[in-house]
Write a protein that holds these residues in place. Sequence first.
Motif, PDB file in Angstrom:
ATOM      1  N   ASP A   1       0.864  -1.184   0.000  1.00  0.00           N
ATOM      2  CA  ASP A   1       0.000   0.000   0.000  1.00  0.00           C
ATOM      3  C   ASP A   1       0.899   1.232   0.000  1.00  0.00           C
ATOM      4  O   ASP A   1       1.652   1.458   0.951  1.00  0.00           O
ATOM      5  CB  ASP A   1      -0.909  -0.010   1.232  1.00  0.00           C
ATOM      6  CG  ASP A   1      -1.927   1.113   1.203  1.00  0.00           C
ATOM      7  OD1 ASP A   1      -2.377   1.479   0.102  1.00  0.00           O
ATOM      8  OD2 ASP A   1      -2.277   1.620   2.282  1.00  0.00           O
ATOM      9  N   LEU A   2       0.825   2.021  -1.076  1.00  0.00           N
ATOM     10  CA  LEU A   2       1.668   3.207  -1.230  1.00  0.00           C
ATOM     11  C   LEU A   2       0.797   4.449  -1.352  1.00  0.00           C
ATOM     12  O   LEU A   2      -0.231   4.435  -2.034  1.00  0.00           O
ATOM     13  CB  LEU A   2       2.549   3.109  -2.479  1.00  0.00           C
ATOM     14  CG  LEU A   2       3.823   2.263  -2.417  1.00  0.00           C
ATOM     15  CD1 LEU A   2       3.507   0.775  -2.263  1.00  0.00           C
ATOM     16  CD2 LEU A   2       4.676   2.482  -3.659  1.00  0.00           C
TER      17      LEU A   2
ATOM     18  N   MET B   1       5.154   7.197   0.809  1.00  0.00           N
ATOM     19  CA  MET B   1       5.343   6.240   1.896  1.00  0.00           C
ATOM     20  C   MET B   1       4.719   4.905   1.498  1.00  0.00           C
ATOM     21  O   MET B   1       3.735   4.866   0.751  1.00  0.00           O
ATOM     22  CB  MET B   1       4.714   6.756   3.185  1.00  0.00           C
ATOM     23  CG  MET B   1       5.329   8.051   3.694  1.00  0.00           C
ATOM     24  SD  MET B   1       4.595   8.607   5.246  1.00  0.00           S
ATOM     25  CE  MET B   1       2.953   9.068   4.667  1.00  0.00           C
ATOM     26  N   ALA B   2       5.289   3.840   2.010  1.00  0.00           N
ATOM     27  CA  ALA B   2       4.826   2.500   1.641  1.00  0.00           C
ATOM     28  C   ALA B   2       4.674   1.619   2.863  1.00  0.00           C
ATOM     29  O   ALA B   2       5.436   1.727   3.839  1.00  0.00           O
ATOM     30  CB  ALA B   2       5.797   1.847   0.659  1.00  0.00           C
ATOM     31  N   THR B   3       3.702   0.725   2.778  1.00  0.00           N
ATOM     32  CA  THR B   3       3.525  -0.352   3.743  1.00  0.00           C
ATOM     33  C   THR B   3       3.531  -1.666   2.983  1.00  0.00           C
ATOM     34  O   THR B   3       2.773  -1.827   2.016  1.00  0.00           O
ATOM     35  CB  THR B   3       2.192  -0.219   4.501  1.00  0.00           C
ATOM     36  OG1 THR B   3       2.207   0.974   5.280  1.00  0.00           O
ATOM     37  CG2 THR B   3       1.949  -1.415   5.411  1.00  0.00           C
ATOM     38  N   LEU B   4       4.390  -2.584   3.386  1.00  0.00           N
ATOM     39  CA  LEU B   4       4.415  -3.941   2.835  1.00  0.00           C
ATOM     40  C   LEU B   4       4.142  -4.915   3.965  1.00  0.00           C
ATOM     41  O   LEU B   4       4.700  -4.787   5.063  1.00  0.00           O
ATOM     42  CB  LEU B   4       5.772  -4.278   2.203  1.00  0.00           C
ATOM     43  CG  LEU B   4       5.957  -3.981   0.709  1.00  0.00           C
ATOM     44  CD1 LEU B   4       5.902  -2.490   0.466  1.00  0.00           C
ATOM     45  CD2 LEU B   4       7.259  -4.566   0.196  1.00  0.00           C
ATOM     46  N   LEU B   5       3.289  -5.885   3.683  1.00  0.00           N
ATOM     47  CA  LEU B   5       2.938  -6.881   4.687  1.00  0.00           C
ATOM     48  C   LEU B   5       2.982  -8.262   4.064  1.00  0.00           C
ATOM     49  O   LEU B   5       2.389  -8.493   3.009  1.00  0.00           O
ATOM     50  CB  LEU B   5       1.533  -6.599   5.236  1.00  0.00           C
ATOM     51  CG  LEU B   5       1.016  -7.526   6.335  1.00  0.00           C
ATOM     52  CD1 LEU B   5       1.858  -7.379   7.598  1.00  0.00           C
ATOM     53  CD2 LEU B   5      -0.449  -7.237   6.636  1.00  0.00           C
ATOM     54  N   LEU B   6       3.697  -9.176   4.707  1.00  0.00           N
ATOM     55  CA  LEU B   6       3.792 -10.564   4.260  1.00  0.00           C
ATOM     56  C   LEU B   6       3.347 -11.453   5.410  1.00  0.00           C
ATOM     57  O   LEU B   6       3.940 -11.416   6.502  1.00  0.00           O
ATOM     58  CB  LEU B   6       5.228 -10.935   3.855  1.00  0.00           C
ATOM     59  CG  LEU B   6       5.734 -10.540   2.460  1.00  0.00           C
ATOM     60  CD1 LEU B   6       5.734  -9.036   2.270  1.00  0.00           C
ATOM     61  CD2 LEU B   6       7.140 -11.098   2.241  1.00  0.00           C
ATOM     62  N   VAL B   7       2.300 -12.241   5.179  1.00  0.00           N
ATOM     63  CA  VAL B   7       1.741 -13.096   6.219  1.00  0.00           C
ATOM     64  C   VAL B   7       1.513 -14.491   5.652  1.00  0.00           C
ATOM     65  O   VAL B   7       1.048 -14.634   4.518  1.00  0.00           O
ATOM     66  CB  VAL B   7       0.395 -12.534   6.748  1.00  0.00           C
ATOM     67  CG1 VAL B   7      -0.202 -13.460   7.803  1.00  0.00           C
ATOM     68  CG2 VAL B   7       0.567 -11.131   7.313  1.00  0.00           C
ATOM     69  N   GLY B   8       1.824 -15.523   6.444  1.00  0.00           N
ATOM     70  CA  GLY B   8       1.457 -16.877   6.065  1.00  0.00           C
ATOM     71  C   GLY B   8       2.619 -17.772   5.702  1.00  0.00           C
ATOM     72  O   GLY B   8       3.722 -17.316   5.396  1.00  0.00           O
TER      73      GLY B   8
END
Length: 250
Positions: free
Chosen positions: A115-116, A170-177
């Motif tokens: 999400d940027l 600005m950026a949000t990176l999320l890695l789940v699993g």
Amino acid sequence: MSKALAHSPLRLLTPRNHGHAAWAYTSSFGGGLVDGDHLSLEVDVAPGATAWLSSQGANRVYRSPSGCRSDVSARVGEDALLAWVPDPTACFTGARYSQTLAFQLAPGASLVLADLVTSGRSARGERWAFSHYASTLRVHVGERAIIDERWLLDPSHGTLPERLGRFEAMATLLLVGPALATAREALHARVTSLPVTSRASLIPSSSPLGTHGLLVRAAAVSVEELVRTTRDWLSFLPALLGDDPWARRV
């Protein structure tokens, strides 16, 4: 892709690809969001399936005194993978925009999220000139909350250009699993090994979320650099999708 349905101002594009994943791109008929628009997207990824969701272009938000919003709600089945990687959001002067991203993961499911948000039309002198930006992110695995947060950028709390200084995005990176365990380990090591320098053009941080996830933040003085960097950090995705979604894009 089993089925897709959209109503104006949203449309869904579902191009064929050479991999096993279903691809879908969001697009708007008017080239962006205007006052009063409300997009609501519901996604179901079946157990064992893989899906790539992105956008046809930047999420442009025009002047909107009464506000506009976008809500994404996704359910990801057991052993399934969802990659939610849209182009950046750009709020123009006078825009009021809110978004909610809510993901419910079954045990064994995996999620990639990027999400940027950018400063807007800097070339026209519109840096962080919007009236309101709010972003809520919620991710649950079963009954357990992995992340539940809300960003708020509002000039009533202080002039945005002064608060955000030289940064343009600005950026949000999320890695789940479980499908992303190796990618999380490699990305965390890569980000934390970057040298800390004065007046750096890119400032990242990496935070493990227990044994289930990884949260990466970044701020950059160039939108192009941030987009290029986040794609590089997600370079593991084509192997998981069976095709490269960026191969045809500059």
